[in-house]
Design a protein around this motif. Structure first.
Motif, PDB file in Angstrom:
ATOM      1  N   GLU A  33      -2.045  -5.644  -8.148  1.00 41.99           N
ATOM      2  CA  GLU A  33      -0.951  -5.429  -8.583  1.00 41.99           C
ATOM      3  C   GLU A  33       0.355  -5.777  -8.188  1.00 41.99           C
ATOM      4  O   GLU A  33       1.033  -6.215  -8.688  1.00 41.99           O
ATOM      5  CB  GLU A  33      -0.149  -3.537  -8.473  1.00 41.99           C
ATOM      6  CG  GLU A  33       0.394  -3.100  -9.659  1.00 41.99           C
ATOM      7  CD  GLU A  33       1.730  -3.371  -9.424  1.00 41.99           C
ATOM      8  OE1 GLU A  33       2.798  -2.994  -9.897  1.00 41.99           O
ATOM      9  OE2 GLU A  33       1.784  -3.030  -8.241  1.00 41.99           O
ATOM     10  N   GLU A  34       0.885  -5.091  -6.830  1.00 48.82           N
ATOM     11  CA  GLU A  34       1.858  -5.970  -5.955  1.00 48.82           C
ATOM     12  C   GLU A  34       1.929  -7.452  -5.634  1.00 48.82           C
ATOM     13  O   GLU A  34       3.177  -7.556  -6.214  1.00 48.82           O
ATOM     14  CB  GLU A  34       1.813  -5.467  -4.158  1.00 48.82           C
ATOM     15  CG  GLU A  34       2.110  -4.395  -4.253  1.00 48.82           C
ATOM     16  CD  GLU A  34       1.150  -3.195  -3.213  1.00 48.82           C
ATOM     17  OE1 GLU A  34       2.298  -1.947  -2.546  1.00 48.82           O
ATOM     18  OE2 GLU A  34       0.669  -3.672  -2.549  1.00 48.82           O
TER      19      GLU A  34
ATOM     20  N   PHE B 291       9.322  -1.458  -2.495  1.00 50.79           N
ATOM     21  CA  PHE B 291       9.082  -3.084  -2.699  1.00 50.79           C
ATOM     22  C   PHE B 291      10.047  -3.932  -3.536  1.00 50.79           C
ATOM     23  O   PHE B 291      10.146  -5.158  -4.025  1.00 50.79           O
ATOM     24  CB  PHE B 291       7.813  -2.753  -2.702  1.00 50.79           C
ATOM     25  CG  PHE B 291       6.668  -3.933  -3.408  1.00 50.79           C
ATOM     26  CD1 PHE B 291       5.822  -5.099  -2.303  1.00 50.79           C
ATOM     27  CD2 PHE B 291       6.832  -4.049  -4.646  1.00 50.79           C
ATOM     28  CE1 PHE B 291       5.369  -5.961  -3.125  1.00 50.79           C
ATOM     29  CE2 PHE B 291       5.224  -5.114  -5.184  1.00 50.79           C
ATOM     30  CZ  PHE B 291       5.246  -6.253  -4.871  1.00 50.79           C
ATOM     31  N   ASP B 292      10.710  -3.236  -4.979  1.00 54.37           N
ATOM     32  CA  ASP B 292      10.971  -2.792  -5.678  1.00 54.37           C
ATOM     33  C   ASP B 292      12.180  -4.203  -5.174  1.00 54.37           C
ATOM     34  O   ASP B 292      12.837  -4.560  -6.265  1.00 54.37           O
ATOM     35  CB  ASP B 292      11.075  -1.904  -6.600  1.00 54.37           C
ATOM     36  CG  ASP B 292      10.072  -1.503  -7.315  1.00 54.37           C
ATOM     37  OD1 ASP B 292       9.692  -1.920  -7.285  1.00 54.37           O
ATOM     38  OD2 ASP B 292      10.581  -0.397  -7.491  1.00 54.37           O
TER      39      ASP B 292
ATOM     40  N   LEU C 169      -2.032  -6.628   0.635  1.00 51.54           N
ATOM     41  CA  LEU C 169      -1.298  -6.014  -0.833  1.00 51.54           C
ATOM     42  C   LEU C 169      -2.259  -6.055  -1.819  1.00 51.54           C
ATOM     43  O   LEU C 169      -3.514  -7.136  -2.103  1.00 51.54           O
ATOM     44  CB  LEU C 169      -0.163  -8.012  -0.865  1.00 51.54           C
ATOM     45  CG  LEU C 169       1.203  -7.955  -0.054  1.00 51.54           C
ATOM     46  CD1 LEU C 169       1.373  -9.071  -0.325  1.00 51.54           C
ATOM     47  CD2 LEU C 169       1.787  -6.684  -0.162  1.00 51.54           C
ATOM     48  N   ASN C 170      -2.428  -5.037  -2.808  1.00 48.42           N
ATOM     49  CA  ASN C 170      -2.918  -4.719  -3.785  1.00 48.42           C
ATOM     50  C   ASN C 170      -2.956  -6.136  -5.187  1.00 48.42           C
ATOM     51  O   ASN C 170      -2.005  -7.048  -4.941  1.00 48.42           O
ATOM     52  CB  ASN C 170      -3.224  -3.497  -4.289  1.00 48.42           C
ATOM     53  CG  ASN C 170      -1.900  -3.105  -4.419  1.00 48.42           C
ATOM     54  OD1 ASN C 170      -1.228  -3.748  -4.966  1.00 48.42           O
ATOM     55  ND2 ASN C 170      -1.100  -1.504  -4.697  1.00 48.42           N
TER      56      ASN C 170
ATOM     57  N   VAL D 216       4.492  -4.970   4.088  1.00 44.97           N
ATOM     58  CA  VAL D 216       4.013  -3.440   3.050  1.00 44.97           C
ATOM     59  C   VAL D 216       3.699  -2.565   3.512  1.00 44.97           C
ATOM     60  O   VAL D 216       2.274  -2.525   3.766  1.00 44.97           O
ATOM     61  CB  VAL D 216       3.636  -3.805   1.953  1.00 44.97           C
ATOM     62  CG1 VAL D 216       3.606  -2.774   1.281  1.00 44.97           C
ATOM     63  CG2 VAL D 216       4.680  -4.886   1.297  1.00 44.97           C
TER      64      VAL D 216
ATOM     65  N   VAL E 153      11.643  -7.802  -4.476  1.00 39.66           N
ATOM     66  CA  VAL E 153      10.810  -8.423  -5.806  1.00 39.66           C
ATOM     67  C   VAL E 153      11.651  -8.952  -6.706  1.00 39.66           C
ATOM     68  O   VAL E 153      12.410  -9.757  -6.685  1.00 39.66           O
ATOM     69  CB  VAL E 153      10.445  -7.532  -6.767  1.00 39.66           C
ATOM     70  CG1 VAL E 153      10.346  -8.121  -7.808  1.00 39.66           C
ATOM     71  CG2 VAL E 153       8.556  -7.602  -5.524  1.00 39.66           C
TER      72      VAL E 153
ATOM     73  N   GLY F  97       1.256  -7.771   3.200  1.00 41.89           N
ATOM     74  CA  GLY F  97      -0.054  -6.240   3.371  1.00 41.89           C
ATOM     75  C   GLY F  97       0.029  -5.593   4.258  1.00 41.89           C
ATOM     76  O   GLY F  97       0.717  -5.727   5.875  1.00 41.89           O
TER      77      GLY F  97
ATOM     78  N   GLY G 298       3.465 -13.942  -0.991  1.00 42.29           N
ATOM     79  CA  GLY G 298       2.630 -12.761  -0.919  1.00 42.29           C
ATOM     80  C   GLY G 298       1.463 -13.437   0.006  1.00 42.29           C
ATOM     81  O   GLY G 298       1.123 -14.548   0.008  1.00 42.29           O
TER      82      GLY G 298
ATOM     83  N   ARG H 229       3.385  -8.961  -8.746  1.00 40.38           N
ATOM     84  CA  ARG H 229       5.143  -9.014  -9.143  1.00 40.38           C
ATOM     85  C   ARG H 229       5.578 -10.248  -8.128  1.00 40.38           C
ATOM     86  O   ARG H 229       6.812  -9.879  -8.099  1.00 40.38           O
ATOM     87  CB  ARG H 229       5.494  -8.035  -8.971  1.00 40.38           C
ATOM     88  CG  ARG H 229       5.102  -6.869  -9.374  1.00 40.38           C
ATOM     89  CD  ARG H 229       5.307  -5.449  -9.150  1.00 40.38           C
ATOM     90  NE  ARG H 229       7.362  -5.513  -9.440  1.00 40.38           N
ATOM     91  CZ  ARG H 229       7.762  -4.624  -9.010  1.00 40.38           C
ATOM     92  NH1 ARG H 229       6.968  -3.386  -8.097  1.00 40.38           N
ATOM     93  NH2 ARG H 229       8.626  -4.277  -9.190  1.00 40.38           N
TER      94      ARG H 229
ATOM     95  N   GLU I  94      -4.053 -12.344 -10.451  1.00 42.77           N
ATOM     96  CA  GLU I  94      -2.799 -12.480  -9.026  1.00 42.77           C
ATOM     97  C   GLU I  94      -3.299 -12.679  -8.253  1.00 42.77           C
ATOM     98  O   GLU I  94      -2.055 -12.730  -7.149  1.00 42.77           O
ATOM     99  CB  GLU I  94      -3.588 -11.292  -8.971  1.00 42.77           C
ATOM    100  CG  GLU I  94      -3.227  -9.746 -10.238  1.00 42.77           C
ATOM    101  CD  GLU I  94      -4.529 -10.089 -10.975  1.00 42.77           C
ATOM    102  OE1 GLU I  94      -5.325 -10.886 -10.674  1.00 42.77           O
ATOM    103  OE2 GLU I  94      -4.795  -9.438 -11.991  1.00 42.77           O
TER     104      GLU I  94
END
Length: 280
Positions: free
Chosen positions: A149-150, A90-91, A146-147, A33, A94, A140, A101, A153, A114
């Protein structure tokens, strides 16, 4: 590097079984990512090639030029993995994959949803053995990973154990370590020879002990010392499980040593010289 729509990613995920390792298992795809450095993309492609993976997907990557840094770092992966890398969102990842992750910073307990619970690479390998679904290992950014929020998911989280003072690995290094740990799922055969060995026949092992007893006797050791040393060597050889070649080499060595000691005793007797000194 090809672009991809959601339908194409879905088809790729479905067809991934055609690139199986043994047993019809799908091999994971690798997703990076927003990589910032082309060289890290090349390093990851090379690690994939090392450990039997071929499907690389990039989310918002930098420009990958054929005469640039990525290809310079990719090794033989410049021939297939890198030029066939697919740019996705990214969508799309997923939506079409069971996702894992990666993160260096983990939660300590379930209050950090998370980044907890997490698996080590070895634990992830065992877990994925039971997953027969298109799987994506998601890495990431170099600086931030990777944050939250990512990660929220994605289906699972993996972290590489490292020194608490400095647990953050370079992106390329992290990918190499993780893919190495997953190699049992992705590599059918390695360049390493078969390490299974056959223990030498017991008759040859016993011949060695006879030769060694003769050697100890010729050195003039006292009986109780000779018996102790003979037992120590027997136990040592018992743990070592020597091969036939190893035993034959030892037999040859002690055969010659015993012959020389016998010849020395013969010369000593012939010329009335004192024999090899005996311990008092």
């Amino acid at each position: 590097m090809s672009g991809g729509e959601g339908s194409e990613v879905s088809a790729t995920a479905t067809d991934e079984g055609s690139d199986d390792s043994g047993g019809g298992r799908r091999k994971p795809v690798v997703v990076v990512v927003e990589p910032e450095t082309p060289g890290n993309v090349g390093t990851i492609a090379r690690a994939m090639k090392n450990f039997g993976l071929s499907d690389l997907k990039l989310v918002d990557p930098p420009e990958i030029e054929e005469d640039g840094e990525a290809y310079g770092f990719a090794g033989h992966a410049r021939e297939d993995v890198l030029p066939n890398a697919e740019e996705v969102t990214f969508d799309e990842v997923v939506a079409n994959y069971h996702t894992v992750g990666t993160t260096a910073i983990t939660g300590e307990d379930d209050r950090s949803h998370e980044r907890f619970p997490f698996k080590t690479p070895a634990e992830l390998r065992e877990s994925l053995k039971t997953v027969d679904a298109p799987t994506a290992i998601v890495f990431g950014r170099e600086g931030r990973g990777l944050n939250n929020e990512e990660l929220s998911r994605l289906d699972e989280v993996c972290s590489i154990p490292a020194d608490d003072d400095y647990p953050v690995l370079n992106l390329g290094q992290a990918a190499t370590v993780l893919l190495y740990e997953l190699r049992d799922l992705t590599v059918d055969e390695t360049q390493l020879p078969d390490t299974e060995v056959t223990r030498a026949p017991e008759a040859d092992v016993e011949r060695f002990h006879e030769f060694f007893d003769e050697f100890l006797a010729a050195t003039g050791q006292r009986d109780h010392v000779r018996e102790k040393n003979a037992l120590l060597v027997r136990r040592l050889l018992g743990r070592a499980h020597p091969t036939e070649r190893e035993i034959h080499s030892l037999l040859g060595t002690f055969r010659k040593a015993n012959a020389k000691l016998e010849h020395a005793d013969h010369l000593a007797a012939k010329y009335d010289e004192p024999p090899y000194p005996t311990e008092q």
